[in-house]
Design a protein around this motif. Structure first.
Motif, mmCIF file in Angstrom:
data_model
loop_
_atom_site.group_PDB
_atom_site.id
_atom_site.type_symbol
_atom_site.label_atom_id
_atom_site.label_comp_id
_atom_site.label_asym_id
_atom_site.label_seq_id
_atom_site.Cartn_x
_atom_site.Cartn_y
_atom_site.Cartn_z
ATOM 1 N N VAL A 52 75.971 -108.510 48.431
ATOM 2 C CA VAL A 52 76.495 -108.781 49.778
ATOM 3 C C VAL A 52 75.587 -108.169 50.838
ATOM 4 N N LEU A 53 75.082 -106.960 50.541
ATOM 5 C CA LEU A 53 74.191 -106.282 51.492
ATOM 6 C C LEU A 53 72.901 -107.076 51.696
ATOM 7 N N VAL A 54 72.314 -107.524 50.594
ATOM 8 C CA VAL A 54 71.069 -108.291 50.700
ATOM 9 C C VAL A 54 71.315 -109.612 51.443
ATOM 10 N N TYR A 56 73.493 -110.024 53.767
ATOM 11 C CA TYR A 56 73.665 -109.688 55.186
ATOM 12 C C TYR A 56 72.323 -109.462 55.870
#
Lengths: 106, 167
Positions: A52-54, A56
């Protein structure tokens, strides 16, 4: 990756590593099958957060969401089958000690 | 995203790490399962803040809800370890893995000297913003994979419990 995204990226990365280490520790030290599954869950959660971070920071949120949904479905199936195996093991051995698994013969 | 929002994210991340630590360190398996659900709930908030609301809803309903129910049902059916065994196991664990924190610190020191360079800006001709379009139109094979995995799980459980019934 912009400087703003970078400031977000490293603190998250640090906590993802912490979560991964906690899950790995759980898997490493326990002999209880259910606790090992809980450790596996923590590892999967670390991977989910990293995805999810990547998504974003690269602005590919939609693609990453579809991947995470696939990951969650697989997670549920794995946990359900593993819980079934744990129940079967408990019926057979009357405990959930993973050391008892070494006595099985094929 | 401003500094205040980043601070909020760090607080939620800290709470998630704390819940995960409690999950691993608590003696009771039931508390472990509840801790896992808490970790999942914190992860849901983070996913929502990272602009992944659909995946966050899945995480909350499936991982925090369904998987916790599966774990609690399994724990309630199986026999818990006696208090003496738990204490003995903790003592054994401390004796066997005393070197792990030292190893972790050493790995952290080594990794701090290595410089990581990620090239995360992968260019795409057109970035689709709607996850429903991505899932149904661009990646239909993923859905096929999900269906196959679900069926595999269902058949696996059927076979496991049928064998147990015959015995």
């Amino acid at each position: 990756m912009s400087a703003q995204a970078l400031t977000l990226f490293w603190p998250f990365c640090l906590f993802i590593v912490v979560l991964f280490v906690i899950g790995f520790y759980c898997l490493l030290v326990t002999f209880n099958l259910i606790r090992a599954l809980i450790g596996l869950e923590l590892l999967i959660k670390a991977v989910t957060l990293l995805l999810v971070l990547v998504g974003y920071v690269t602005a590919h949120e939609a693609l990453v969401q579809s991947l995470v949904i696939t990951l969650i479905v697989m997670e549920v199936v794995i946990i359900a089958v593993a819980a079934g195996i744990a129940l079967g093991l408990h019926r057979h051995n009357k405990n959930l000690d993973t050391r008892q698994l070494r006595n099985l013969k094929g | 995203m401003g500094t205040q929002a980043l601070n909020m994210d760090i607080v939620i991340l800290f709470l998630m790490a704390l819940a995960a630590l409690w999950t691993v360190m608590t003696r009771s398996l039931l508390r472990s399962a509840i801790g896992l659900a808490l970790t999942s709930a914190m992860l849901t908030i983070l996913m929502f803040r990272l602009h992944a609301p659909l995946a966050a809803v899945f995480e909350l309903s499936v991982c925090s809800g369904l998987i916790s129910v599966v774990f609690i049902a399994t724990i309630s059916v199986t026999q818990p370890m006696s208090q003496e065994k738990v204490l003995q196991h903790m003592r054994d664990r401390l004796e066997r893995f005393w070197y792990l924190p030292i190893l972790l610190v050493l790995i952290g020191i080594v990794l701090s000297f290595v410089s990581f360079k990620f090239n995360l800006s992968v260019p795409l001709p057109e970035i689709e913003k709607d996850p429903r379009v991505v899932l149904w139109n661009q990646r239909p094979l993923d859905l096929l994979g999900q269906i196959i995995m679900l069926l595999t799980g269902v058949f696996g459980i059927i076979i496991l419990f049928r064998e147990a019934k015959q015995k």
